[in-house]
Scaffold this motif. Structure first.
Motif, PDB file in Angstrom:
ATOM      1  N   ASP A   1       0.755  -1.168   0.095  1.00 10.03           N
ATOM      2  CA  ASP A   1       0.101   0.086  -0.088  1.00 10.03           C
ATOM      3  C   ASP A   1       0.725   1.121   0.207  1.00 10.03           C
ATOM      4  OD1 ASP A   1       0.818   0.336   2.719  1.00 10.03           O
ATOM      5  OD2 ASP A   1      -0.943  -0.176   3.656  1.00 10.03           O
ATOM      6  N   ALA A   2       0.155   2.321   0.182  1.00  9.08           N
ATOM      7  CA  ALA A   2       0.955   3.767  -0.204  1.00  9.08           C
ATOM      8  C   ALA A   2       1.827   3.952   1.069  1.00  9.08           C
ATOM      9  CB  ALA A   2      -0.049   4.863  -0.286  1.00  9.08           C
ATOM     10  N   LYS A   3       1.618   3.212   2.189  1.00 10.07           N
ATOM     11  CA  LYS A   3       2.504   3.413   3.476  1.00 10.07           C
ATOM     12  C   LYS A   3       3.603   2.392   3.504  1.00 10.07           C
ATOM     13  CE  LYS A   3      -1.131   5.255   6.353  1.00 10.07           C
ATOM     14  NZ  LYS A   3      -1.855   5.031   7.605  1.00 10.07           N
ATOM     15  N   GLY A   4       3.579   1.471   2.318  1.00 10.46           N
ATOM     16  CA  GLY A   4       4.858   0.394   2.255  1.00 10.46           C
ATOM     17  C   GLY A   4       4.537  -0.624   3.232  1.00 10.46           C
ATOM     18  N   ASN A   5       3.175  -0.852   3.570  1.00 13.57           N
ATOM     19  CA  ASN A   5       2.855  -2.262   4.276  1.00 13.57           C
ATOM     20  C   ASN A   5       2.395  -3.293   3.215  1.00 13.57           C
ATOM     21  OD1 ASN A   5       3.119  -0.971   6.702  1.00 13.57           O
ATOM     22  ND2 ASN A   5       1.117  -0.002   6.443  1.00 13.57           N
ATOM     23  N   LEU A   6       3.004  -4.289   3.284  1.00 15.63           N
ATOM     24  CA  LEU A   6       2.586  -5.363   2.510  1.00 15.63           C
ATOM     25  C   LEU A   6       0.943  -5.588   2.588  1.00 15.63           C
ATOM     26  CD1 LEU A   6       3.424  -7.839   0.985  1.00 15.63           C
ATOM     27  CD2 LEU A   6       3.764  -9.072   2.610  1.00 15.63           C
ATOM     28  N   TRP A   7       0.472  -5.874   1.450  1.00 18.14           N
ATOM     29  CA  TRP A   7      -1.258  -5.721   1.696  1.00 18.14           C
ATOM     30  C   TRP A   7      -1.569  -7.030   1.126  1.00 18.14           C
ATOM     31  CZ3 TRP A   7      -4.416  -1.664  -1.718  1.00 18.14           C
ATOM     32  CH2 TRP A   7      -5.629  -1.931  -1.712  1.00 18.14           C
ATOM     33  N   ARG A   8      -1.301  -7.554  -0.285  1.00 22.68           N
ATOM     34  CA  ARG A   8      -1.619  -8.620  -0.818  1.00 22.68           C
ATOM     35  C   ARG A   8      -0.442  -9.352  -1.440  1.00 22.68           C
ATOM     36  NH1 ARG A   8      -6.832  -6.458  -4.406  1.00 22.68           N
ATOM     37  NH2 ARG A   8      -8.287  -5.996  -2.296  1.00 22.68           N
ATOM     38  N   ALA A   9      -0.606 -10.871  -1.556  1.00 23.07           N
ATOM     39  CA  ALA A   9       0.193 -11.641  -2.123  1.00 23.07           C
ATOM     40  C   ALA A   9      -0.253 -12.725  -3.001  1.00 23.07           C
ATOM     41  CB  ALA A   9       1.129 -12.605  -0.921  1.00 23.07           C
ATOM     42  N   GLN A  10       0.105 -12.691  -4.137  1.00 21.50           N
ATOM     43  CA  GLN A  10      -0.547 -13.703  -5.176  1.00 21.50           C
ATOM     44  C   GLN A  10       0.604 -14.603  -5.706  1.00 21.50           C
ATOM     45  OE1 GLN A  10      -2.541 -11.206  -7.803  1.00 21.50           O
ATOM     46  NE2 GLN A  10      -3.482 -12.927  -9.373  1.00 21.50           N
ATOM     47  N   GLU A  11       0.036 -15.939  -5.926  1.00 26.22           N
ATOM     48  CA  GLU A  11       1.144 -16.817  -6.605  1.00 26.22           C
ATOM     49  C   GLU A  11       0.277 -17.596  -7.420  1.00 26.22           C
ATOM     50  OE1 GLU A  11       2.330 -19.993  -3.956  1.00 26.22           O
ATOM     51  OE2 GLU A  11       0.542 -20.745  -3.713  1.00 26.22           O
ATOM     52  N   GLY A  12       1.053 -18.130  -8.460  1.00 23.05           N
ATOM     53  CA  GLY A  12       0.637 -18.693  -9.856  1.00 23.05           C
ATOM     54  C   GLY A  12       0.854 -20.114  -9.759  1.00 23.05           C
ATOM     55  N   SER A  13       0.443 -20.687 -10.724  1.00 26.96           N
ATOM     56  CA  SER A  13       0.925 -22.067 -10.851  1.00 26.96           C
ATOM     57  C   SER A  13       1.666 -22.294 -12.260  1.00 26.96           C
ATOM     58  CB  SER A  13      -0.309 -23.075 -11.024  1.00 26.96           C
ATOM     59  OG  SER A  13      -1.097 -22.964 -12.227  1.00 26.96           O
ATOM     60  N   ILE A  14       2.404 -23.444 -12.460  1.00 26.39           N
ATOM     61  CA  ILE A  14       3.145 -23.709 -13.836  1.00 26.39           C
ATOM     62  C   ILE A  14       3.214 -24.934 -13.988  1.00 26.39           C
ATOM     63  CG2 ILE A  14       5.280 -23.375 -12.885  1.00 26.39           C
ATOM     64  CD1 ILE A  14       6.127 -21.946 -15.500  1.00 26.39           C
ATOM     65  N   TRP A  15       3.043 -25.573 -15.225  1.00 22.36           N
ATOM     66  CA  TRP A  15       3.309 -26.885 -15.637  1.00 22.36           C
ATOM     67  C   TRP A  15       3.651 -27.057 -16.972  1.00 22.36           C
ATOM     68  CZ3 TRP A  15      -1.110 -28.436 -18.543  1.00 22.36           C
ATOM     69  CH2 TRP A  15      -2.063 -27.664 -18.505  1.00 22.36           C
ATOM     70  N   ALA A  16       4.488 -27.931 -17.490  1.00 22.40           N
ATOM     71  CA  ALA A  16       4.806 -28.055 -18.743  1.00 22.40           C
ATOM     72  C   ALA A  16       3.988 -28.950 -19.444  1.00 22.40           C
ATOM     73  CB  ALA A  16       6.197 -28.902 -18.683  1.00 22.40           C
ATOM     74  N   ASN A  17       3.737 -28.474 -20.869  1.00 22.55           N
ATOM     75  CA  ASN A  17       2.614 -29.143 -21.463  1.00 22.55           C
ATOM     76  C   ASN A  17       3.257 -29.464 -22.822  1.00 22.55           C
ATOM     77  OD1 ASN A  17       0.416 -30.160 -22.876  1.00 22.55           O
ATOM     78  ND2 ASN A  17      -0.462 -27.984 -23.098  1.00 22.55           N
TER      79      ASN A  17
END
Length: 454
Positions: free
Chosen positions: A379-395
Motif C-alpha cells: 500500500d501507499a504506506k509501504g505495508n505488505l497488503w496482498r500476495a498472489q501466487e501462480g501455477s506452472i506446468w509443462a505441457n
C-alpha cells in the motif's frame, strides 16, 4: 521555498523515461550466448553451485504414456525434500518472497513442501530460432513502456537489460495461439460457505503467430479474451469481452442476457475491483498481471534463487474437488508443489504523476518460461497488503509451460480467493488456438451479441 508541482512531475517523468530509453541494449555478444551459456530463451543453462537447481536439458518435450492436462503427474513419484513452516522459517526466509513469509507467520499450519527441482519448461524449436533471429530488433517505445518492435512467436528480450524488458517477456511468452477451458473463481465467505463463479474462458494470443513481424501485424493487440458465465444461475449467460493492447489500457464489453444487448464497459482496467469479489480482486491482477504497463516504473533488481510454485500437476488434477481444495484461510497445502528455481525480480513503483492502489509491486518471473510465479503488493504506506501466487506446468502438447490457476491472499482482510481453477471443469483445451477451436473472429462485439442471441 515554493515548488512548481507541474515542473517537478515533468522532471520526474523525463528522468524515468531517460533511464529506460538510454539503457544499454543487449549486445551481439550477449545474444551470441543463446543456445550456449544460456538456453535458447535466455535462462542460465548450467546448474547452480550446489546442484539444487540442475542444468537445463531441453525441458519436458514428451508426455508420459496416458498423460493429458489435468490427468497424471510426470513427477508424481517425487517426495518432498523438506517443508518450510513457522518452525524453520528463519532458515529459509531469504529464499521466499515477502508474501510467503507473511502467510507462514499469519496462519498456523501454512507450509511449503519443497520437492526436487525439474527444469521442465521449454518452447518450440521455431520460437528458439525466431528469438535468435529477431531479438536484436526488439525495442521499447519512446514513452518508456510500450512495445515499439518485436517479432511474434519469440522471446523479445532474452537477455534483458531492465525491468520493462522482463515484463514484456512475461506478457508475450509463447503459450500457443490460444486456449479454452471451463474455469472457476472461488472464495470462502466469512461464515465458511464456498462461492463459485464458473465460466467458459476463451483466450487468444495474436503475438504467438510466427507470421507476426511487428506490433502492426496484430493491430497492436497483445491478447483477446472472452468469458461466458455458466454459474451461479443469477449470472448465467453474462459474457465479457476484453481486448488487451500493446500500447494502451484494455477495452471491454459486457453482454447482459436480461437486456439482450452489448454494452461497452466504462472502466475495466488497473485497480478497478472485479464484481462479486468484495473488492478483494482488481482487474490488473487477472492472470497474475494484465493490462498496460504505463503506471509504474519497473526496476530490475536482478536474478535470485528462490522457492517457487512449480510443476503443479497435483494441483490441477481433475480428481480434486473444490470443497477439499479451498480451505477457510488458505489453499490445501497437500496439493501444492514448490521447487527451487532462478527467478528475475522486478520492483514496480507507481510513477509520480500516476495513481494505483498498489503503490509498489514486486514480481518474481521464472527464468526458463518467463511465467510470473509470485507477486507481492504494497500500500501507499509501504505495508505488505496482498500476495498472489501462480501455477506452472509443462505441457508437451504445445512445447510450452502453462498456468491457469492462481491464488490471491489479502493480508489485511484475512481473506483469499482463487481464480482460473479447472479441476471441476469439463474442458481444459490448451491446443485450441493451434487447432482452430479459438480464432480471432470470435473476439468482437458483434460476435458477443450473436452468441447471446442464439
Amino acid at each position: 521555498m515554493s515548488i512548481d508541482f507541474n515542473k517537478t512531475l515533468l522532471c520526474s517523468a523525463l528522468v524515468a523515461l531517460f533511464s529506460v530509453s538510454s539503457a544499454q541494449a543487449a549486445t551481439s555478444a550477449d545474444l551470441a550466448k543463446l543456445g550456449n551459456e544460456l538456453t535458447p530463451f535466455g535462462a542460465e543453462k548450467a546448474a547452480n553451485a550446489n546442484g539444487s537447481i540442475p542444468a537445463w536439458d531441453g525441458g519436458l518435450t514428451q508426455a508420459p504414456s496416458g498423460w493429458q492436462p489435468g490427468h497424471g503427474d510426470p513427477y508424481g513419484a517425487d517426495k518432498p525434500l523438506y517443508s518450510i513452516d513457522a518452525k524453520n522459517l528463519a532458515q529459509y526466509q531469504a529464499q521466499l518472497p515477502a508474501g510467503q513469509v507473511a502467510l507462514i507467520k499469519t496462519y498456523p499450519g501454512y507450509r511449503l513442501d519443497v520437492y526436487p527441482t525439474h527444469r521442465s519448461c521449454t518452447f518450440p524449436t521455431e520460437v528458439a530460432q525466431r528469438t535468435k533471429e529477431f531479438a536484436a530488433q526488439s525495442k521499447i517505445g519512446s514513452d518508456g513502456w510500450s512495445l515499439e518492435q518485436a517479432a511474434g512467436a519469440s522471446i523479445p528480450f532474452p537477455v534483458p537489460q531492465n525491468g520493462i524488458e522482463v515484463m514484456w517477456n512475461y506478457k508475450l511468452r509463447y503459450m500457443g495461439m490460444g486456449r479454452r477451458a471451463q474455469v472457476s473463481m472461488l472464495m470462502r465467505e466469512k461464515g465458511g460457505a464456498l462461492t463459485e463463479l464458473k465460466q467458459w474462458a476463451h483466450e487468444y494470443y495474436p503475438y504467438n503467430d510466427p507470421a507476426v513481424k511487428s506490433p502492426a501485424d496484430t493491430g497492436d493487440f497483445e491478447a483477446k479474451m472472452l468469458y461466458d458465465v455458466l454459474s451461479p444461475a443469477s449470472r448465467a449467460g453474462e459474457m465479457y469481452l476484453v481486448h488487451g493492447y500493446l500500447d494502451k489500457p484494455q477495452d471491454s464489453w459486457i453482454y447482459f442476457p436480461g437486456q439482450r444487448r452489448v454494452r461497452r464497459a466504462p472502466s475495466f482496467a488497473y485497480d478497478n475491483p472485479i464484481a462479486g469479489t468484495d473488492s478483494l480482486y482488481f482487474v490488473d491482477q487477472m492472470n497474475m498481471f494484465t493490462g498496460a504497463l504505463d503506471r509504474y516504473d519497473f526496476k530490475l533488481v536482478g536474478k535470485k534463487e528462490m522457492v517457487m510454485p512449480y510443476n503443479s500437476y497435483k494441483l490441477i488434477d481433475k480428481s480434486n474437488k473444490f470443497e477439499d481444495l479451498i480451505g477457510q484461510d488458505y489453499l490445501n497445502r497437500d496439493v501444492q508443489r514448490y521447487e527451487q528455481h532462478r527467478v528475475w525480480v522486478v520492483e514496480a513503483t507507481v510513477k509520480a504523476d500516476k495513481r494505483h492502489s498498489f503503490a509498489k509491486r514486486v514480481f518474481y518471473i521464472d527464468e526458463d518460461s518467463w511465467a510470473l510465479l509470485h507477486v507481492d503488493m504494497y500500500d501507499a504506506k509501504g505495508n505488505l497488503w496482498r500476495a498472489q501466487e501462480g501455477s506452472i506446468w509443462a505441457n508437451p502438447q504445445t512445447q510450452s509451460c502453462t498456468g491457469f490457476e492462481y491464488s490471491m491472499y489479502d493480508l489485511v482482510a484475512r481473506r483469499y480467493l482463487v481464480d482460473g481453477f479447472t479441476q471441476e471443469g469439463e474442458v481444459l483445451d490448451i491446443t485450441a488456438g493451434i487447432e482452430g477451436r479459438v480464432s480471432d473472429k470470435m473476439f468482437n462485439a458483434n460476435e458477443l451479441r450473436r452468441r447471446g442471441e442464439r
